[in-house]
Write a protein that holds these residues in place. Structure first.
Motif, PDB file in Angstrom:
ATOM      1  N   LYS A  39     -52.192  17.958  10.660  1.00  0.00           N
ATOM      2  CA  LYS A  39     -50.961  17.924   9.869  1.00  0.00           C
ATOM      3  C   LYS A  39     -49.764  18.217  10.763  1.00  0.00           C
ATOM      4  O   LYS A  39     -48.724  17.578  10.677  1.00  0.00           O
ATOM      5  CB  LYS A  39     -51.026  18.947   8.727  1.00  0.00           C
ATOM      6  N   LYS A  92     -53.433   3.279  -0.419  1.00  0.00           N
ATOM      7  CA  LYS A  92     -53.547   3.582  -1.850  1.00  0.00           C
ATOM      8  C   LYS A  92     -53.025   2.443  -2.722  1.00  0.00           C
ATOM      9  O   LYS A  92     -53.401   2.331  -3.891  1.00  0.00           O
ATOM     10  CB  LYS A  92     -52.787   4.868  -2.169  1.00  0.00           C
ATOM     11  N   LEU A 119     -60.894   5.524   0.245  1.00  0.00           N
ATOM     12  CA  LEU A 119     -59.710   6.385   0.181  1.00  0.00           C
ATOM     13  C   LEU A 119     -60.085   7.839   0.436  1.00  0.00           C
ATOM     14  O   LEU A 119     -59.380   8.566   1.148  1.00  0.00           O
ATOM     15  CB  LEU A 119     -59.034   6.256  -1.187  1.00  0.00           C
ATOM     16  N   ALA A 120     -61.218   8.256  -0.146  1.00  0.00           N
ATOM     17  CA  ALA A 120     -61.669   9.632   0.045  1.00  0.00           C
ATOM     18  C   ALA A 120     -61.976   9.899   1.512  1.00  0.00           C
ATOM     19  O   ALA A 120     -61.697  10.984   2.033  1.00  0.00           O
ATOM     20  CB  ALA A 120     -62.899   9.900  -0.818  1.00  0.00           C
ATOM     21  N   ASN A 170     -49.430   1.158   2.524  1.00  0.00           N
ATOM     22  CA  ASN A 170     -50.166   2.353   2.131  1.00  0.00           C
ATOM     23  C   ASN A 170     -51.519   1.931   1.557  1.00  0.00           C
ATOM     24  O   ASN A 170     -51.573   1.145   0.612  1.00  0.00           O
ATOM     25  CB  ASN A 170     -49.381   3.141   1.079  1.00  0.00           C
ATOM     26  N   GLU A 176     -57.763  12.926   7.127  1.00  0.00           N
ATOM     27  CA  GLU A 176     -56.394  13.418   7.265  1.00  0.00           C
ATOM     28  C   GLU A 176     -56.331  14.933   7.120  1.00  0.00           C
ATOM     29  O   GLU A 176     -55.528  15.613   7.767  1.00  0.00           O
ATOM     30  CB  GLU A 176     -55.502  12.751   6.204  1.00  0.00           C
ATOM     31  N   ALA A 177     -57.206  15.470   6.262  1.00  0.00           N
ATOM     32  CA  ALA A 177     -57.187  16.905   6.003  1.00  0.00           C
ATOM     33  C   ALA A 177     -58.232  17.670   6.815  1.00  0.00           C
ATOM     34  O   ALA A 177     -58.478  18.849   6.563  1.00  0.00           O
ATOM     35  CB  ALA A 177     -57.431  17.146   4.514  1.00  0.00           C
ATOM     36  N   GLU A 235     -58.662  10.343   3.278  1.00  0.00           N
ATOM     37  CA  GLU A 235     -58.041  11.618   2.925  1.00  0.00           C
ATOM     38  C   GLU A 235     -58.775  12.793   3.565  1.00  0.00           C
ATOM     39  O   GLU A 235     -58.168  13.769   3.995  1.00  0.00           O
ATOM     40  CB  GLU A 235     -58.014  11.765   1.399  1.00  0.00           C
ATOM     41  N   GLU A 236     -60.095  12.675   3.657  1.00  0.00           N
ATOM     42  CA  GLU A 236     -60.897  13.722   4.293  1.00  0.00           C
ATOM     43  C   GLU A 236     -60.563  13.812   5.779  1.00  0.00           C
ATOM     44  O   GLU A 236     -60.449  14.904   6.339  1.00  0.00           O
ATOM     45  CB  GLU A 236     -62.379  13.419   4.103  1.00  0.00           C
TER      46      GLU A 236
END
Length: 429
Positions: A219, A195, A205-206, A193, A212-213, A209-210
């Motif tokens: 999703k 993280k 990381l941001a 992971n 991924e979303a 995450e961006e």
């Protein structure tokens, strides 16, 4: 006062990619040195062309058998543990190959060696899908895939040099050593992971995450199970494409040195150099294929189709050429187009499959290539022995590339709205 531009920081994902690249490099070095050593193994163990072809194919028997289980293990336990154990496993059996004096035992050793290497593809593609945002996966995959070209090239030169000085057995003993060091590094330094990685920045990381979303559909894509993926036509289309493409790739890679020695009368060292040339050309092509594919997202198949066909055309002219110069020119052209196609193909695979089951999905696709790798060298050896020439085997490789391109035509392009909503593309008429 002019504001200085902020320096670009080295990202953790680049380090991950570098180590994965080394893993693949040594996997190809360890598996490909046998193609240079093959004429000498055949002479030492008194093997005909069919028996030599079976020796090449036994690696792929183990490689194909454990592809999907290896991918599933990476999805369940994480790529870090599976990849590190796999590298240690195959490195040990690489070194042991140089100590074998029995043909049946060597066949068994090559099979067990293949079991270990089978865990790498799924684990490495899962690592890329985990650490790289979608927009960079094609390029990352292309960079990783340069070992498909550099591996055989370096193997050809290194093996020829070592065999010339010390004999074929020493080259296997030496090649198994670096992989053990890489395995230890991955075990202690990698994290499944991002993280959990101590050196990863908040910005990186941001970014992940961006990505991924970015869409709700992504999703939904990540919720697809491996069992559900097996029902999707896209998976089997890509698997069949890779099967026929690898009929050509592994036939070309496995028998090129023997072709240059037996058909063109080259010396061992000349064969090492000339065998390396098409792969050095391919190193540029495979990165270019991944990069172009990223620019053509939604139409990645159009990197594969025309270049696969052009590779077949170059192979035809290669076996028709009478002069050594033109043989070398056409083999380099064939490699350029085939590796350009390959870079685009794996960008399509990595971008189409859910990250959660990337190891299992990509391993399924690669499994079909491994089956082709088992069939092609043995079948080519049989064709060469029965016909007395390489002509029929070259025709087989050309036909396989055409079939791969035709199957790729059936994969429908995806619009941005459709991308990743479901894994079942529309079939084109």
């Amino acid at each position: 006062m002019i504001n200085a531009q902020p320096k670009k920081k080295w990202k953790v994902r680049y380090s991950v990619l570098l180590v994965l690249w080394l893993c693949w490099l040594f996997s190809f070095l360890d598996r490909m040195v046998i193609t240079i050593a093959l004429p000498f193994i055949g002479e030492d163990l008194n093997l005909n062309a069919t028996a030599q072809g079976l020796l090449l194919s036994m690696f792929f028997a183990g490689y194909a058998l454990f592809q999907i289980p290896g991918g599933m293990l990476s999805d369940k336990f994480g790529f870090r543990r599976v990849v590190s154990i796999a590298i240690a496993w195959w490195s040990i059996f690489t070194s042991l190959t140089g100590l074998v004096f029995s043909y049946p035992l060597m066949l068994l050793l090559r099979f067990v060696f293949g079991l270990g290497e089978a865990c790498l593809p799924g684990g490495s593609y899962k690592a890329i899908a985990t650490y790289f945002p979608s927009k960079q996966r094609g390029t990352a995959t292309g960079i990783q895939s340069t070992v498909n070209t550099l591996g055989p090239a370096l193997a050809a030169i290194a093996a020829a040099a070592i065999i010339g000085l010390y004999g074929w057995r020493v080259v296997f003993i030496v090649m198994g050593i670096p992989g053990l060091a890489i395995a230890i590094y991955i075990w202690f330094k990698f994290k499944d992971n991002p993280k959990d990685h101590p050196k990863i920045s908040k910005e990186e990381l941001a970014e992940l995450e961006e990505d991924e979303a970015a869409t709700a559909s992504e999703k939904k894509k990540s919720d697809v199970s491996f069992k559900e993926l097996l029902k999707k036509p896209i998976l089997w289309q890509m698997a069949l494409i890779w099967f026929f493409f690898d009929i050509t790739f592994w036939g070309f890679t496995s028998w090129l040195p023997s072709y240059l020695i037996k058909e063109k009368g080259l010396s061992l060292m000349s064969t090492g150099v000339y065998s390396a040339l098409p792969y050095l050309v391919g190193t540029v092509a495979i990165v270019l294929g991944g990069y172009i594919s990223d620019k053509m997202k939604g139409n990645r198949k159009w990197v594969f189709i025309p270049n696969s066909l052009l590779g077949g055309v170059a192979l035809y002219f290669m076996f028709q050429a009478s002069s050594l110069t033109m043989v070398i020119v056409y083999q380099c052209l064939a490699a350029f187009f085939m590796f350009l196609a390959q870079g685009g193909f794996w960008a399509l695979v990595v971008d189409s499959l859910p990250a959660k089951i990337m190891a299992s999905g990509s391993a399924t696709v690669n499994c079909f290539g491994s089956i082709a790798g088992f069939i092609s060298p043995f079948l080519m050896g049989y064709m060469i022995q029965t016909s007395g020439s390489f002509d029929t085997s070259f025709i087989m490789m050309i036909v396989a590339l055409v079939i791969a391109a035709l199957i790729a035509l059936t994969i429908g392009g995806k619009s941005k709205e459709e991308d990743a909503v479901n894994l079942e593309p529309k079939l084109e008429a």
